[in-house]
Design a protein around this motif. Structure first.
Motif, PDB file in Angstrom:
ATOM      1  N   LEU A  97       0.833  -1.199   0.000  1.00 48.87           N
ATOM      2  CA  LEU A  97       0.000   0.000   0.000  1.00 48.87           C
ATOM      3  C   LEU A  97       0.874   1.258   0.000  1.00 48.87           C
ATOM      4  O   LEU A  97       1.950   1.287   0.587  1.00 48.87           O
ATOM      5  CB  LEU A  97      -0.907   0.011   1.232  1.00 48.87           C
ATOM      6  CG  LEU A  97      -1.991  -1.083   1.303  1.00 48.87           C
ATOM      7  CD1 LEU A  97      -2.709  -1.012   2.643  1.00 48.87           C
ATOM      8  CD2 LEU A  97      -2.982  -0.939   0.162  1.00 48.87           C
ATOM      9  N   GLY A  98       0.378   2.295  -0.652  1.00 48.66           N
ATOM     10  CA  GLY A  98       1.124   3.555  -0.705  1.00 48.66           C
ATOM     11  C   GLY A  98       1.309   4.011  -2.138  1.00 48.66           C
ATOM     12  O   GLY A  98       0.565   3.626  -3.040  1.00 48.66           O
ATOM     13  N   LYS A  99       2.329   4.822  -2.367  1.00 52.04           N
ATOM     14  CA  LYS A  99       2.554   5.374  -3.709  1.00 52.04           C
ATOM     15  C   LYS A  99       3.093   4.332  -4.679  1.00 52.04           C
ATOM     16  O   LYS A  99       2.995   4.498  -5.892  1.00 52.04           O
ATOM     17  CB  LYS A  99       3.512   6.566  -3.629  1.00 52.04           C
ATOM     18  CG  LYS A  99       2.915   7.788  -2.952  1.00 52.04           C
ATOM     19  CD  LYS A  99       3.785   9.020  -3.128  1.00 52.04           C
ATOM     20  CE  LYS A  99       3.795   9.491  -4.561  1.00 52.04           C
ATOM     21  NZ  LYS A  99       4.521  10.784  -4.712  1.00 52.04           N
ATOM     22  N   SER A 147       3.414  -3.136  12.226  1.00 52.52           N
ATOM     23  CA  SER A 147       2.633  -2.339  11.301  1.00 52.52           C
ATOM     24  C   SER A 147       1.588  -3.186  10.586  1.00 52.52           C
ATOM     25  O   SER A 147       1.897  -4.243  10.029  1.00 52.52           O
ATOM     26  CB  SER A 147       3.585  -1.707  10.263  1.00 52.52           C
ATOM     27  OG  SER A 147       2.920  -1.362   9.091  1.00 52.52           O
ATOM     28  N   GLN A 148       0.346  -2.696  10.558  1.00 49.33           N
ATOM     29  CA  GLN A 148      -0.719  -3.446   9.918  1.00 49.33           C
ATOM     30  C   GLN A 148      -0.478  -3.574   8.420  1.00 49.33           C
ATOM     31  O   GLN A 148      -0.722  -4.639   7.831  1.00 49.33           O
ATOM     32  CB  GLN A 148      -2.079  -2.785  10.168  1.00 49.33           C
ATOM     33  CG  GLN A 148      -3.237  -3.561   9.539  1.00 49.33           C
ATOM     34  CD  GLN A 148      -4.584  -2.926   9.806  1.00 49.33           C
ATOM     35  OE1 GLN A 148      -4.657  -1.814  10.310  1.00 49.33           O
ATOM     36  NE2 GLN A 148      -5.654  -3.630   9.471  1.00 49.33           N
ATOM     37  N   TYR A 149       0.007  -2.500   7.786  1.00 49.83           N
ATOM     38  CA  TYR A 149       0.140  -2.609   6.336  1.00 49.83           C
ATOM     39  C   TYR A 149       1.322  -3.491   5.944  1.00 49.83           C
ATOM     40  O   TYR A 149       1.297  -4.136   4.890  1.00 49.83           O
ATOM     41  CB  TYR A 149       0.140  -1.222   5.680  1.00 49.83           C
ATOM     42  CG  TYR A 149       1.430  -0.499   5.501  1.00 49.83           C
ATOM     43  CD1 TYR A 149       1.929  -0.301   4.220  1.00 49.83           C
ATOM     44  CD2 TYR A 149       2.133   0.048   6.579  1.00 49.83           C
ATOM     45  CE1 TYR A 149       3.102   0.406   4.019  1.00 49.83           C
ATOM     46  CE2 TYR A 149       3.290   0.756   6.378  1.00 49.83           C
ATOM     47  CZ  TYR A 149       3.779   0.943   5.099  1.00 49.83           C
ATOM     48  OH  TYR A 149       4.942   1.653   4.893  1.00 49.83           O
ATOM     49  N   MET A 154      10.692  -6.781   7.646  1.00 46.12           N
ATOM     50  CA  MET A 154      11.401  -8.007   7.979  1.00 46.12           C
ATOM     51  C   MET A 154      10.801  -8.673   9.217  1.00 46.12           C
ATOM     52  O   MET A 154      10.728  -9.902   9.304  1.00 46.12           O
ATOM     53  CB  MET A 154      12.888  -7.716   8.187  1.00 46.12           C
ATOM     54  CG  MET A 154      13.572  -7.075   6.976  1.00 46.12           C
ATOM     55  SD  MET A 154      13.163  -7.858   5.409  1.00 46.12           S
ATOM     56  CE  MET A 154      13.902  -9.470   5.616  1.00 46.12           C
ATOM     57  N   GLN A 155      10.346  -7.861  10.154  1.00 47.41           N
ATOM     58  CA  GLN A 155       9.677  -8.424  11.324  1.00 47.41           C
ATOM     59  C   GLN A 155       8.403  -9.149  10.905  1.00 47.41           C
ATOM     60  O   GLN A 155       8.115 -10.253  11.383  1.00 47.41           O
ATOM     61  CB  GLN A 155       9.334  -7.318  12.323  1.00 47.41           C
ATOM     62  CG  GLN A 155       8.562  -7.809  13.539  1.00 47.41           C
ATOM     63  CD  GLN A 155       8.363  -6.719  14.577  1.00 47.41           C
ATOM     64  OE1 GLN A 155       9.205  -6.476  15.429  1.00 47.41           O
ATOM     65  NE2 GLN A 155       7.239  -6.031  14.491  1.00 47.41           N
ATOM     66  N   ALA A 156       7.635  -8.547   9.995  1.00 46.20           N
ATOM     67  CA  ALA A 156       6.390  -9.174   9.542  1.00 46.20           C
ATOM     68  C   ALA A 156       6.669 -10.479   8.799  1.00 46.20           C
ATOM     69  O   ALA A 156       5.967 -11.482   9.000  1.00 46.20           O
ATOM     70  CB  ALA A 156       5.620  -8.208   8.639  1.00 46.20           C
TER      71      ALA A 156
END
Length: 399
Positions: A165-167, A229-231, A265-267
């Motif tokens: 998500l994002g640009k 972070s959710q995203y 990396m954590q996700a």
């Protein structure tokens, strides 16, 4: 055309933005920033009207930079540019099967960008199957290796692109002079692949991690701390879904320059995906990362699993452990207090290496599937910026 295929890469010289003479002439340590500003304005002047302040800046900068230094810098670039035009002419004559000319450390307005526009005149008439030019330098060799591999095996892998998500593809990363979308497309074509259609089953999924706001900071910046972070979790979950469908996934981590995104990396680690990817990269510039990830992702399909996992481990140890975390810690504790130049650390390596390797081995024990004692690293150029990671495991021969 010769019977033996010839694949060639070259680069337009880099346009560093700041004062540094590590790989530039000595005068760049004092006037580098001003040389960059002047030549960037000259590039812009050929494309857009300049403001009165910008015209005044040109006059000021021309007076501030010693004429002999500016002339020397431009003469060096002119020699490089003329050599590149000759390579393009060789492509026109059919001598090369494929030519890439990279634009090293460039910006939307810069001398590298300017020369890239000039070079376009020489390359008219060459097809996308003969020639490419895009930002970056260090990734060009592995792109050509992948292209040769795909052509020798008569494959043209279809690559599906999935942005976080994002640009996303509208991001213009640090050290680049164009948005990610065309850069990514050109890299896929250069490696011998094609973009996958929306309904077709791809041969490779390229998952691209870009910054939410479209602005790439350095990986050592304060904001690159690991967040839940959710995203990032959603992005990792999408990768997991693709893997469950049997699709190989390569992750290009370009949210930060010169290192991994700690939150991503954590996700990936929390969802047990680190050893399941076809390829991963998060090093240096966005194009360096894209080129490695695309090329390695394409070639991974014919690799043994243990070799693919060894390559992943090296990237995690270098891009994530060292570049995004360990390097800044060692710099702050062992380099700054002694007022050591991080570009020349040969006489400090006796103190640096034990802690470097201890930290890498701790990281291995926490995140990776290797025996920590098998991990070793050293400074190949005796400076802080890069390390060489060695894995002395049964799966790979010693160096």
């Amino acid at each position: 055309m010769l019977d033996t295929p010839i694949y060639v890469f070259s680069t337009l010289m880099r346009s560093p933005q700041g004062n540094s003479a590590v790989v530039e002439p000595l005068y760049y340590d004092r006037y580098g920033g001003e040389i960059f500003q002047l030549t960037a304005l000259r590039d812009k002047e050929e494309l857009l009207p300049l403001t009165p302040d910008e015209r005044s800046a040109i006059t000021r900068l021309e007076a501030a930079i010693p004429a002999e230094d500016l002339a020397d810098w431009l003469d060096r670039r002119d020699k490089n540019f003329r050599l590149n035009t000759e390579l393009v002419e060789f492509s026109h004559s059919g001598l090369f099967n494929y030519l890439i000319i990279g634009r090293d450390d460039t910006s939307p307005f810069s001398q590298s960008h300017r020369e890239g526009r000039w070079l376009a005149n020489y390359s008219r008439g060459l097809t996308a199957g003969q020639y490419a030019t895009f930002p970056g330098a260090d990734q060009l060799g592995i792109l050509l290796l992948a292209r040769a591999y795909n052509e020798l095996t008569r494959q043209k892998p279809a690559v599906a692109v999935h942005y976080i998500l994002g640009k996303g593809g509208a991001t213009t990363a640090s050290y680049e002079d164009q948005p990610i979308d065309p850069t990514l497309r050109d890299h896929i074509l250069a490696a011998g692949g094609i973009l996958s259609g929306p309904s077709a089953k791809p041969d490779l999924v390229l998952a691209v991690n870009t910054p939410l706001n479209g602005e790439t900071a350095e990986a050592e910046a304060f904001e690159n701390f690991a967040m839940n972070s959710q995203y990032h979790r959603l992005f990792a979950a999408a990768i997991a879904s693709q893997l469950k469908l049997g699709l190989p996934v390569a992750v290009a981590d370009i949210a930060f320059a010169n290192g991994s995104d700690n939150s991503l990396m954590q996700a990936l680690s929390q969802q047990n995906l680190l050893d399941k990817l076809a390829a991963y990269s998060g090093w240096n510039t966005a194009s360096n990362t894209l080129g490695y990830t695309i090329a390695q992702g394409m070639m991974a399909r014919d690799m043994k699993a243990e070799y693919r996992k060894q390559l992943l481990a090296v990237r995690y140890l270098d891009d994530w452990a060292y570049q995004a975390n360990i390097r800044k810690d060692l710099y702050q504790r062992l380099i700054i207090p002694d007022n050591v130049n991080p570009e020349f650390i040969a006489y400090r390596e006796a103190a640096l290496l034990p802690e470097l390797n201890q930290r890498l081995q701790q990281f291995t024990g926490r995140y990776l599937w290797l025996d920590p004692a098998a991990v070793h690293a050293f400074y190949p150029w005796h400076r802080m910026f890069e390390i060489t990671v060695e894995l002395s495991t049964p799966d790979l021969p010693d160096r």
